[in-house]
Design a protein around this motif. Structure first.
Motif, PDB file in Angstrom:
ATOM      1  N   PRO A  73      -4.695 -42.360  81.076  1.00 20.50           N
ATOM      2  CA  PRO A  73      -5.866 -43.087  80.545  1.00 20.50           C
ATOM      3  C   PRO A  73      -7.207 -42.462  80.902  1.00 20.50           C
ATOM      4  O   PRO A  73      -8.086 -42.346  80.054  1.00 20.50           O
ATOM      5  CB  PRO A  73      -5.717 -44.482  81.160  1.00 20.50           C
TER       6      PRO A  73
ATOM      7  N   PHE B 223      -9.675 -41.280  77.890  1.00 23.42           N
ATOM      8  CA  PHE B 223     -10.977 -41.922  77.708  1.00 23.42           C
ATOM      9  C   PHE B 223     -12.130 -40.965  78.005  1.00 23.42           C
ATOM     10  O   PHE B 223     -13.002 -40.730  77.164  1.00 23.42           O
ATOM     11  CB  PHE B 223     -11.100 -43.171  78.587  1.00 23.42           C
TER      12      PHE B 223
ATOM     13  N   ILE C 298     -15.810 -44.783  72.292  1.00 23.22           N
ATOM     14  CA  ILE C 298     -15.457 -45.735  73.348  1.00 23.22           C
ATOM     15  C   ILE C 298     -14.493 -46.794  72.829  1.00 23.22           C
ATOM     16  O   ILE C 298     -13.414 -47.002  73.407  1.00 23.22           O
ATOM     17  CB  ILE C 298     -16.727 -46.379  73.954  1.00 23.22           C
TER      18      ILE C 298
ATOM     19  N   SER D  84     -11.115 -45.232  71.726  1.00 23.27           N
ATOM     20  CA  SER D  84     -10.321 -44.802  72.890  1.00 23.27           C
ATOM     21  C   SER D  84      -9.708 -45.996  73.607  1.00 23.27           C
ATOM     22  O   SER D  84      -8.554 -45.935  74.056  1.00 23.27           O
ATOM     23  CB  SER D  84     -11.183 -44.002  73.873  1.00 23.27           C
ATOM     24  N   ILE D  85     -10.459 -47.068  73.729  1.00 22.85           N
ATOM     25  CA  ILE D  85      -9.927 -48.274  74.377  1.00 22.85           C
ATOM     26  C   ILE D  85      -8.745 -48.825  73.580  1.00 22.85           C
ATOM     27  O   ILE D  85      -7.710 -49.192  74.155  1.00 22.85           O
ATOM     28  CB  ILE D  85     -11.036 -49.335  74.563  1.00 22.85           C
TER      29      ILE D  85
ATOM     30  N   VAL E  37      -4.978 -49.216  74.937  1.00 21.21           N
ATOM     31  CA  VAL E  37      -4.278 -50.503  74.962  1.00 21.21           C
ATOM     32  C   VAL E  37      -2.914 -50.358  74.285  1.00 21.21           C
ATOM     33  O   VAL E  37      -1.890 -50.774  74.839  1.00 21.21           O
ATOM     34  CB  VAL E  37      -5.127 -51.621  74.302  1.00 21.21           C
TER      35      VAL E  37
END
Length: 157
Positions: A58, A62, A130, A133-134, A138
């Motif tokens: 992660p 990110f 952002i 990528s989140i 997830v």
């Protein structure tokens, strides 16, 4: 072809399609904004094909995407040189910084090219970088950890 390899490839392909499908739906069928960039497709290879890789963790996904996109935007806005000079400068800076800061995510190396060719604004860092990528993370965490029962992430920081 080995049975294990076939299963791994089918699983990686299926979950890549599901994740990119969600980003595509959000981008084209809602008014929420842009969530999809080409390099997320390459991120799927690592996230679902090789989730044990340090490049698929992660932090790397990110910050790799964020850092290289930010570098592209900064070069685009502050280095008034021809595109054939700004693109290699921004890719080199982005790759160098990812390695220096230990957030290397190979698919993110292409982000400065996308940023400069598209002449994007600072808003691009929020959406798609952002937020996209989140969403990718997830999906990656839920699918790898809870559906496929893999030890993912290997490390958070």
């Amino acid at each position: 072809m080995k049975k294990d390899q076939l299963i791994k490839s089918l699983i990686a392909g299926l979950f890549s399609a599901i994740t990119i499908g969600a980003l595509t739906y959000l981008t084209y069928k809602t008014t929420f904004g842009l969530f999809l960039i080409a390099s997320f497709g390459s991120s799927m290879v690592l996230l679902y094909g090789f989730p044990e890789s340090p490049f698929a963790q992660p932090k790397n996904i990110f910050f790799g995407h964020f850092l290289t996109s930010a570098v592209g935007i900064i070069v685009l806005n502050f280095i008034p040189l021809p595109i054939y000079i700004t693109i290699p400068i921004s890719v080199g800076l982005g790759v160098g910084l990812m390695i220096l800061l230990d957030v290397t995510h190979p698919p993110a190396g292409g982000n400065p090219i996308i940023v400069i060719i598209g002449s994007v604004s600072y808003d691009y860092l929020l959406s798609p970088i952002i937020l996209g990528s989140i969403i990718v993370l997830v999906f990656g965490i839920v699918i790898n950890k809870f559906v496929l029962k893999k030890k993912y992430p290997q490390k958070w920081i």
